[in-house]
Design an enzyme around this catalytic site. Sequence first.
Site, PDB file in Angstrom:
ATOM      1  N   GLY A 167     -10.936 -18.019  -6.152  1.00  0.00           N
ATOM      2  CA  GLY A 167      -9.719 -18.560  -5.564  1.00  0.00           C
ATOM      3  C   GLY A 167      -9.786 -18.779  -4.073  1.00  0.00           C
ATOM      4  O   GLY A 167     -10.565 -19.604  -3.591  1.00  0.00           O
TER       5      GLY A 167
ATOM      6  N   THR B 188     -19.343 -17.257   2.453  1.00  0.00           N
ATOM      7  CA  THR B 188     -18.139 -16.792   3.130  1.00  0.00           C
ATOM      8  C   THR B 188     -18.128 -15.269   3.169  1.00  0.00           C
ATOM      9  O   THR B 188     -19.042 -14.621   2.653  1.00  0.00           O
ATOM     10  CB  THR B 188     -16.855 -17.357   2.484  1.00  0.00           C
ATOM     11  OG1 THR B 188     -15.761 -17.176   3.396  1.00  0.00           O
ATOM     12  CG2 THR B 188     -16.538 -16.685   1.159  1.00  0.00           C
TER      13      THR B 188
ATOM     14  N   HIS C 204     -15.567 -11.539   3.004  1.00  0.00           N
ATOM     15  CA  HIS C 204     -14.307 -10.852   2.691  1.00  0.00           C
ATOM     16  C   HIS C 204     -14.320  -9.499   3.388  1.00  0.00           C
ATOM     17  O   HIS C 204     -15.380  -8.887   3.557  1.00  0.00           O
ATOM     18  CB  HIS C 204     -14.143 -10.665   1.186  1.00  0.00           C
ATOM     19  CG  HIS C 204     -14.163 -11.948   0.410  1.00  0.00           C
ATOM     20  ND1 HIS C 204     -13.283 -12.974   0.642  1.00  0.00           N
ATOM     21  CD2 HIS C 204     -14.974 -12.364  -0.599  1.00  0.00           C
ATOM     22  CE1 HIS C 204     -13.538 -13.971  -0.192  1.00  0.00           C
ATOM     23  NE2 HIS C 204     -14.561 -13.617  -0.952  1.00  0.00           N
TER      24      HIS C 204
ATOM     25  N   MET D  79     -11.687 -21.499   0.346  1.00  0.00           N
ATOM     26  CA  MET D  79     -11.409 -21.629  -1.078  1.00  0.00           C
ATOM     27  C   MET D  79     -12.682 -21.957  -1.848  1.00  0.00           C
ATOM     28  O   MET D  79     -13.529 -22.709  -1.378  1.00  0.00           O
ATOM     29  CB  MET D  79     -10.385 -22.748  -1.332  1.00  0.00           C
ATOM     30  CG  MET D  79      -9.026 -22.455  -0.783  1.00  0.00           C
ATOM     31  SD  MET D  79      -7.801 -23.719  -1.236  1.00  0.00           S
ATOM     32  CE  MET D  79      -6.351 -23.042  -0.424  1.00  0.00           C
TER      33      MET D  79
ATOM     34  N   ALA E  23      -9.157 -17.094   0.222  1.00  0.00           N
ATOM     35  CA  ALA E  23      -9.172 -15.946   1.128  1.00  0.00           C
ATOM     36  C   ALA E  23      -8.542 -16.369   2.451  1.00  0.00           C
ATOM     37  O   ALA E  23      -9.094 -17.211   3.171  1.00  0.00           O
ATOM     38  CB  ALA E  23     -10.595 -15.452   1.351  1.00  0.00           C
TER      39      ALA E  23
ATOM     40  N   CYS F 123     -19.038 -21.287   5.930  1.00  0.00           N
ATOM     41  CA  CYS F 123     -19.050 -22.315   4.879  1.00  0.00           C
ATOM     42  C   CYS F 123     -20.202 -23.304   5.032  1.00  0.00           C
ATOM     43  O   CYS F 123     -20.187 -24.385   4.438  1.00  0.00           O
ATOM     44  CB  CYS F 123     -17.720 -23.064   4.830  1.00  0.00           C
ATOM     45  SG  CYS F 123     -16.321 -22.001   4.452  1.00  0.00           S
TER      46      CYS F 123
END
EC number: 2.3.1.181
Length: 220
Positions: free
Chosen positions: A154, A78, A80, A142, A156, A172
Site C-alpha cells: 500500500g 523505500t 519504513h 506507494m 507509507a 524510489c
Amino acid sequence: MILTDLGLIGYAQAEAIQLETLERVTAGERGNTLFVLEHPRVITLGRQGGAENLHVDASFLAAQGIELARTARGGNITCHFPGQLVAYPIWRVEKRPGGMRKFFHDMEEAVIATCAAFGVETTRRPGHPGVWVDEMRKICSMGIGVRRWVTYHGLALNVGRDVSLFNMITLCGIQGARPTSLSAEAGHDITIKEVKHVFIREFRKAFADSALAADQTPQQ
C-alpha cells in the site's frame, strides 16, 4: 470495510498477516480490509529492484539493527520506520470502477486530503505514484501487489520529522528526490495518532464507492 490497527509491528509479521487476509478476501470469506500500522526500521526492495539504489551494505544495516527485505510490491526501494504511517488495503478491485488507475488515484487522494487537513499542500507527480510536496520532495510512497484482482501492500506517509533513514538510499530510485514529512512541512510536531484518525476518515471518503461501513470501528 474492516479496519485493523496493528500498532508497531515487524515487516515480516505484517506481510504474513496481509497474505493470510489476502487469501480470505479472495475467497470471499472476509470483506475489504484496511490495516494501519508502523514498522521498526526496515529498507524494502520492490519488484523493480532497488539494490542498486542502496548506499550501504547489508552488514552495515544489520549492525545498526535495520532490516533489509525483498517484497512483492511494485516500485523500487523505500524505507519504513517509527513515525511513518503505513496503510495496507487488502482490496477487491476487479469490479471497482476505474480499475487499478482509479485505485491509485483514490489512495493518493486520501493522502492529499490528509495532508491538507494539517495545512500541508501536496500534489501528484505524473509517472511517479505517491504524493509530493513539489517535484522533488516526496512525502508519501506507494507500491502494491495484486493477486487475482485483490491488492496488498500500500502506502507509507512520513509524519515525524526524522526521515534520516532515507539517507541510506536513492529515494524510489529517483536521482535528486528528497524525503519530507508532515511535521517538517507543517512546522510543528504531529503525532501518528492524529494522522491515523484523519487518514482513516479521508480513506473512507475516497473509497466511498466501495460501500465502506461508516460505523466500522478498529479491531485490536
